[in-house]
Design an enzyme around this catalytic site. Structure first.
Site, PDB file in Angstrom:
ATOM      1  N   SER A 138      28.279  38.788  64.620  1.00 46.79           N
ATOM      2  CA  SER A 138      28.669  40.143  65.019  1.00 46.79           C
ATOM      3  C   SER A 138      29.490  40.824  63.929  1.00 46.79           C
ATOM      4  CB  SER A 138      29.487  40.069  66.301  1.00 46.79           C
ATOM      5  OG  SER A 138      29.882  41.361  66.697  1.00 46.79           O
TER       6      SER A 138
ATOM      7  N   ASN B 290      38.183  42.348  55.559  1.00 45.53           N
ATOM      8  CA  ASN B 290      37.730  43.602  56.148  1.00 45.53           C
ATOM      9  C   ASN B 290      38.675  44.040  57.241  1.00 45.53           C
ATOM     10  OD1 ASN B 290      36.453  43.729  59.053  1.00 45.53           O
ATOM     11  ND2 ASN B 290      35.991  41.686  58.250  1.00 45.53           N
TER      12      ASN B 290
ATOM     13  N   GLY C   2      31.600  30.833  59.937  1.00 45.12           N
ATOM     14  CA  GLY C   2      32.730  30.900  59.008  1.00 45.12           C
ATOM     15  C   GLY C   2      32.243  30.506  57.625  1.00 45.12           C
ATOM     16  N   GLY C   3      31.747  31.459  56.864  1.00 46.57           N
ATOM     17  CA  GLY C   3      31.364  31.213  55.473  1.00 46.57           C
ATOM     18  C   GLY C   3      30.012  30.574  55.253  1.00 46.57           C
TER      19      GLY C   3
ATOM     20  N   GLY D 252      27.484  35.340  58.673  1.00 42.01           N
ATOM     21  CA  GLY D 252      28.164  36.637  58.628  1.00 42.01           C
ATOM     22  C   GLY D 252      28.093  37.316  57.283  1.00 42.01           C
TER      23      GLY D 252
ATOM     24  N   LYS E 178      27.006  44.243  66.941  1.00 34.59           N
ATOM     25  CA  LYS E 178      28.352  44.717  66.596  1.00 34.59           C
ATOM     26  C   LYS E 178      29.178  44.913  67.868  1.00 34.59           C
ATOM     27  CE  LYS E 178      30.505  48.059  63.521  1.00 34.59           C
ATOM     28  NZ  LYS E 178      31.562  47.090  63.228  1.00 34.59           N
TER      29      LYS E 178
ATOM     30  N   CYS F  90      41.210  40.952  69.797  1.00 35.88           N
ATOM     31  CA  CYS F  90      41.740  42.320  69.854  1.00 35.88           C
ATOM     32  C   CYS F  90      43.162  42.322  70.400  1.00 35.88           C
ATOM     33  CB  CYS F  90      40.898  43.192  70.776  1.00 35.88           C
ATOM     34  SG  CYS F  90      39.143  43.116  70.471  1.00 35.88           S
TER      35      CYS F  90
ATOM     36  N   ASN G 108      35.147  39.146  72.387  1.00 37.50           N
ATOM     37  CA  ASN G 108      35.998  39.191  71.201  1.00 37.50           C
ATOM     38  C   ASN G 108      37.445  39.274  71.668  1.00 37.50           C
ATOM     39  OD1 ASN G 108      37.465  39.822  68.963  1.00 37.50           O
ATOM     40  ND2 ASN G 108      36.177  41.511  68.308  1.00 37.50           N
TER      41      ASN G 108
ATOM     42  N   GLY H 142      33.718  34.739  54.612  1.00 34.43           N
ATOM     43  CA  GLY H 142      32.976  34.280  53.439  1.00 34.43           C
ATOM     44  C   GLY H 142      33.219  32.812  53.149  1.00 34.43           C
TER      45      GLY H 142
END
Lengths: 313, 259
Positions: free
Chosen positions: A21, A69, A243-244, A265, A45, A130, A127, A217
């Site tokens: 996402s 980000n 995760g990466g 991702g 998203k 938040c 998610n 990344g």
């Protein structure tokens, strides 16, 4: 025989590879590169009740083998996602995992109830990274009781299985995982980004307009792997790991650590074809390691240890 | 159509202080139709640097399947790119974005092209396309200093060219706006690329005219998926309507986005 098929709550996956996402929009951009039906699933998203513009720019900053980000959950809002994005995605033979975000419990419940009714939404991804505006902005995913409660409330209204996306920015991710499992989660997706920042040497100020952002990344892969490895040993619901991940080998590491499927991702930004490439390479990798089916590999890293330990006992 | 291809370096040379001219060859060039588009380059092989670098296209040679970029070697990525030699390959994603509308000026009309610094390069292909169809072009190009200046001759061959340098080491001392204030021609279209304050000045100066501005912003994916390079749309300013610089732009008609 399909050596890559995986069945998870709500999800019959052709293969265990899906875009994560926030790294794939709603699929439109990537549909110009390949057939989205080739993917195991798509995590769309994050969707909030109302449209969100997100944060000011700069929203991204590069780091060593990674990126930060702070997009700020920009999205067109529930109504448009249902009417425009999900209906557009119906042309593809691929299950959608809808990422649900909010700033209070009521938001999550409202979005979850409505979006879970869409015919191609086969699962939700909560998610919980938040900030909870009613609790002084502390993220839902950082306090076990709060994470359990929002999971429980969403489970009550959702028409489809609920996966909870864990934040790594906690002191014990296992405690959060156990809490959402006890709240009724059908699965876990992990990890979300790690909080970080960069500072501009010329100005001495943070690069991101939001000051801090989420690190993703290859740089975060060891941390994500360790967390999947730990959580998998303490819960009985499945994990979608992320995760990466950039290669089939990376994906296999996560599966060994205990993930039943994986999400890709940041690598989509570097190579738009990365997901189909990994899907193409996985059967060869399975053959190389001598596994007949991908499911044999899930959790092998610690299950072997356990088998050996039991044998010795 | 956007393609991903390993293109071969035909030539690479330094043409001003920290400024390089790089020409690549490959099939992907046949997809380049419009001046003002850009490509997204991988500058290293591994995860360092991780992300691609967006670089504008400065000229296209469809026959030879070659295109040229002019870029400033500033950070790690562009420094790595500048070290690459002839015959080496570069991983290119492109062409990306929407460029300048050449059709905004007709044969016999005059167009004004205003560039600042590393915003100058995409105006070169635009100028070539405009002059090809008989549009008279006037260039106003701004640089920090004479040593950072490039392509004065190339632009001069296509049309009247004015240079401004901030330190006064060449041409008019000051900004491009100092030159524009003295121009008396009637422009059918105005095209500009450069720093945002310059674009804003151009937009303010030519209100109600056909003005096209090319924006710059930090990008992630370059194709519209990551929402890194979003700007506010003018309709409902400060609200929720937006444009993505990479895929809706980078060229926008003046007034469409908030500068």
């Amino acid at each position: 025989m399909n050596t890559l098929s995986i069945n998870l709550p709500g999800l019959d996956l052709k293969n265990p590879i899906m875009p994560a996402s926030g790294c794939f929009g709603f699929g439109r951009e990537y549909s110009q590169f390949y057939d989205l039906s080739s993917l195991g699933a798509i995590m769309i998203k994050a969707t909030t009740a109302e449209p969100r513009f997100g944060n000011p720019t700069p929203r991204v900053a590069e780091t060593s083998a990674g990126m930060l980000n702070a997009i700020g959950l920009q999205n067109p809002g529930l109504e448009k996602v249902l009417e425009e994005e999900l209906t557009w995605l119906e042309q593809f033979d691929v299950p959608i995992i809808a990422n649900v975000a909010g700033s209070c419990e009521e938001d999550y419940v409202h979005v979850a109830r409505e979006i879970s009714k869409a015919p191609n939404v086969h699962a939700l991804e909560l998610n919980i990274s938040c900030p909870n505006v009613k609790e002084g902005g502390i993220a839902f995913g950082t306090i076990p009781e709060v994470a359990r409660e929002v999971t429980r409330k969403v489970k009550q209204v959702s028409d489809v299985p609920v996966y909870v996306k864990l934040s790594p920015n906690v002191s014990s991710i296992v405690e959060i995982a156990k809490a959402v499992e006890s709240g009724g989660a059908d699965g876990i997706t992990m990890i979300n980004t790690l909080l970080g920042m960069r500072i501009d040497l010329r100005t001495g100020k943070p690069v991101l307009a939001n000051t801090t952002g989420g690190l993703s990344g290859p740089a975060i892969k060891p941390v994500a792997l360790r967390m999947v490895y730990e959580v998998n040993q303490h819960i009985s619901i499945p994990i979608i790991g992320m995760g990466g991940i950039s290669t089939a080998e990376d994906a296999m590491e996560f599966i060994y650590a205990g993930a039943s499927a994986v999400a890709v991702g940041t690598a989509n930004f570097v190579d738009p074809f990365v997901c189909p490439k990994i899907i193409d390479e996985l059967p060869g990798l399975l053959q190389k390691i001598g596994a007949a089916h991908i499911s044999e590999c899930i959790g092998r890293s610690w299950k072997q240890n356990e088998a050996i330990a039991n044998h010795r006992a | 159509m956007i393609k991903n291809e390993q293109l071969m370096i035909v030539s690479q040379k330094q043409i001003a202080e920290s400024i390089y001219e790089l020409t690549l060859q490959g099939e992907l060039v046949s997809e380049m139709k419009q001046p003002g588009q850009f490509v997204h380059l991988k500058t290293g092989d591994g995860y360092e640097p991780l992300l691609r670098r967006p670089i504008s296209i400065s000229s296209i040679d469809n026959e030879k399947k070659q295109f040229t970029m002019i870029y400033r070697a500033e950070g790690r990525g562009t420094a790595l790119l500048s070290a690459k030699k002839e015959k080496q390959k570069v991983d290119v994603l492109g062409p990306l974005g929407n460029g300048f509308p050449v059709e905004a000026a007709a044969e016999g009309e005059t167009a004004l092209l205003i560039g600042g610094g590393i915003g100058v390069p995409p105006l070169f292909e635009l100028s070539r396309k405009l002059t090809e169809k008989g549009v008279r072009v006037i260039h106003v190009l701004g640089f920090q200093t004479k040593n950072a200046m490039f392509y004065e001759q190339q632009f001069s061959l296509l049309g009247e060219t004015h240079i401004a340098t901030v330190d006064g080491s060449y041409g008019t001392k000051g900004l491009v706006t100092d030159v524009i204030d003295n121009l008396r021609d009637n422009f059918a279209a105005i095209y500009s690329c450069g720093p945002t304050p310059m674009l804003k000045a151009v937009q303010d100066k030519f209100q109600g005219r056909d003005v096209f501005l090319s924006l710059e912003e930090r990008m992630g994916c370059g194709i519209g998926a990551c929402f890194a390079c979003v700007c506010h749309a003018a309709e409902g300013a400060g609200g929720k309507s937006y444009r993505k610089v990479c895929s809706d732009g980078p060229v926008f008609p003046a007034g469409e986005v908030v500068l």
